[in-house]
Design a protein around this motif. Structure first.
Motif, PDB file in Angstrom:
ATOM      1  N   GLU A  63       3.817  10.732  -1.456  1.00 42.20           N
ATOM      2  CA  GLU A  63       3.847   9.203  -0.845  1.00 42.20           C
ATOM      3  C   GLU A  63       4.452   8.531  -0.198  1.00 42.20           C
ATOM      4  OE1 GLU A  63       3.458   8.485  -5.649  1.00 42.20           O
ATOM      5  OE2 GLU A  63       5.190   9.638  -5.586  1.00 42.20           O
ATOM      6  N   THR A 113       4.125   5.191   2.768  1.00 41.41           N
ATOM      7  CA  THR A 113       4.060   3.497   3.240  1.00 41.41           C
ATOM      8  C   THR A 113       2.881   4.542   4.593  1.00 41.41           C
ATOM      9  OG1 THR A 113       5.960   2.724   2.769  1.00 41.41           O
ATOM     10  CG2 THR A 113       4.342   1.415   4.272  1.00 41.41           C
ATOM     11  N   PRO A 114       1.864   3.675   4.885  1.00 42.70           N
ATOM     12  CA  PRO A 114       0.728   3.835   5.592  1.00 42.70           C
ATOM     13  C   PRO A 114       1.613   3.588   7.026  1.00 42.70           C
ATOM     14  CG  PRO A 114      -0.106   3.261   3.896  1.00 42.70           C
ATOM     15  CD  PRO A 114       1.454   2.825   3.430  1.00 42.70           C
ATOM     16  N   ALA A 170       0.638  -1.017  -0.008  1.00 41.86           N
ATOM     17  CA  ALA A 170      -0.001   0.178   0.003  1.00 41.86           C
ATOM     18  C   ALA A 170       0.843   1.609   0.668  1.00 41.86           C
ATOM     19  CB  ALA A 170      -0.831   0.020   1.524  1.00 41.86           C
ATOM     20  N   GLY A 227       0.440   5.819   0.907  1.00 46.27           N
ATOM     21  CA  GLY A 227      -0.417   7.121   1.144  1.00 46.27           C
ATOM     22  C   GLY A 227      -0.019   7.826   0.473  1.00 46.27           C
ATOM     23  N   HIS A 228      -0.776   8.294  -0.373  1.00 45.36           N
ATOM     24  CA  HIS A 228      -1.085   9.192  -0.546  1.00 45.36           C
ATOM     25  C   HIS A 228      -1.642  11.238  -0.075  1.00 45.36           C
ATOM     26  CE1 HIS A 228      -1.568  11.971  -4.341  1.00 45.36           C
ATOM     27  NE2 HIS A 228      -2.668  12.429  -3.614  1.00 45.36           N
ATOM     28  N   ASP A 284      -5.196   6.140   1.397  1.00 47.40           N
ATOM     29  CA  ASP A 284      -4.265   4.667   0.650  1.00 47.40           C
ATOM     30  C   ASP A 284      -4.986   3.730  -0.113  1.00 47.40           C
ATOM     31  OD1 ASP A 284      -2.977   5.414   3.412  1.00 47.40           O
ATOM     32  OD2 ASP A 284      -3.837   3.988   4.551  1.00 47.40           O
ATOM     33  N   HIS A 341      -4.427   0.355  -2.248  1.00 45.91           N
ATOM     34  CA  HIS A 341      -3.863  -0.858  -2.207  1.00 45.91           C
ATOM     35  C   HIS A 341      -4.103  -1.353  -3.504  1.00 45.91           C
ATOM     36  CE1 HIS A 341      -4.856   0.274   2.276  1.00 45.91           C
ATOM     37  NE2 HIS A 341      -4.248  -0.142   2.437  1.00 45.91           N
TER      38      HIS A 341
END
Length: 286
Positions: free
Chosen positions: A100, A102-103, A69, A71-72, A81, A83
């Motif tokens: 951008e 990582t969540p 995933a 995260g934007h 996020d 996926h």
């Protein structure tokens, strides 16, 4: 013979990115002017990617994940996020800033990350539109099914199916999964495959008119129909569309038919005139 482009890999610390477009041998494929394969990479708990806020003009970005995933966040206030199976489509137009990362959930647990990011240049008359962001969930994307073939239409019109992702120029972009022994014809000028056409094998083994294709290569098809044959279970992407009559210039994260417009964007970023990403005060210097 088809043109074959091998992705140029770069280690970004913990994971690699393969730059498929642009390359000296080919600058674009239809409206696609940039294509990166991210990973695959395995992150331990506590690790991930952190692409700090940076600007774009004159393009739309497409993020498509196979695993993991991202995260934007952007200057419009979007925070979402993405996926596998969903589409993040960001239209930069006259200018947007985004990050951008990582969540938190994936970063805490550790995860595998693998995906593609593409840029498509906007038509000249749309280059200065208002920035926008669209997230399309997996169940909203049309699916094509044939003998041993399952495909998702990400953008454009293919196999008589229209993606809800709208782009003001002929484009096609799809993920295709093929069982061993399955065949798929990629016609020229019909069923939405108009313009330039490329095949990007992601996993498995597939041949194009008898030519074995290597994973991580972009194969630009000749004129005329072509047939794909999977010799084992295969995942691949189809991309392309109508080329533009005007040359596109790329400088850092900016795309335009006019070099002066890019120079203005560089000056605007340096002077802090781009909108900021709420809650993310960092930025990548030019």
């Amino acid at each position: 013979m088809p043109q074959i482009l091998t992705g140029l890999k770069k280690d970004l610390g913990g994971f690699s990115v393969a730059r498929i477009l642009p390359q000296p041998a080919r600058r674009s494929l239809g409206p696609f002017v940039f294509l990166d394969e991210m990973g695959p990479a395995d992150f331990a708990p506590g690790q991930g990617i952190d692409v700090r806020p940076h600007p774009h003009i004159g393009l739309a970005t497409i993020t498509w994940m196979f695993a993991g995933a991202i995260g934007h966040r952007d200057s419009l206030g979007t925070a979402i996020d993405i996926h596998p199976g969903a589409v993040n489509w960001m239209t930069a137009g006259r200018g947007i800033t985004h990050s951008e990362r990582t969540p938190a959930t994936e970063r805490a647990a550790g995860h595998r990350m693998h995906g593609l990011q593409a840029w498509v240049a906007l038509p000249v008359i749309h280059a200065e539109v208002e920035p926008a962001f669209d997230h399309v969930p997996p169940d909203a994307l049309p699916r094509y099914s044939a003998d041993g073939v399952e495909a998702v239409v990400i953008a454009g019109d293919l196999w008589g199916l229209a993606s809800p992702v709208k782009f003001p120029h002929p484009i096609h972009y799809a993920q295709v999964q093929m069982q061993a022994g399955a065949r798929l014809t990629v016609p020229a000028g019909r069923d939405g495959f108009a313009g330039e056409r490329g095949v990007l094998p992601i996993a498995g083994a597939v041949a194009l008119d008898g030519l074995a294709l290597e994973r991580g290569t972009l194969v630009v098809l000749d004129d005329g129909d072509a047939e794909l044959l999977a010799t084992e279970p295969t995942l691949l992407m189809l991309a392309g569309g109508a080329p533009y009559p005007e040359r596109r210039h790329l400088e850092w994260n900016f795309v335009s038919h006019d070099p002066a417009r890019i120079a203005q964007a560089v000056a605007d970023w340096r002077a802090g005139r781009f909108a900021i990403v709420p809650g993310d005060p960092e930025h990548i210097p030019y």
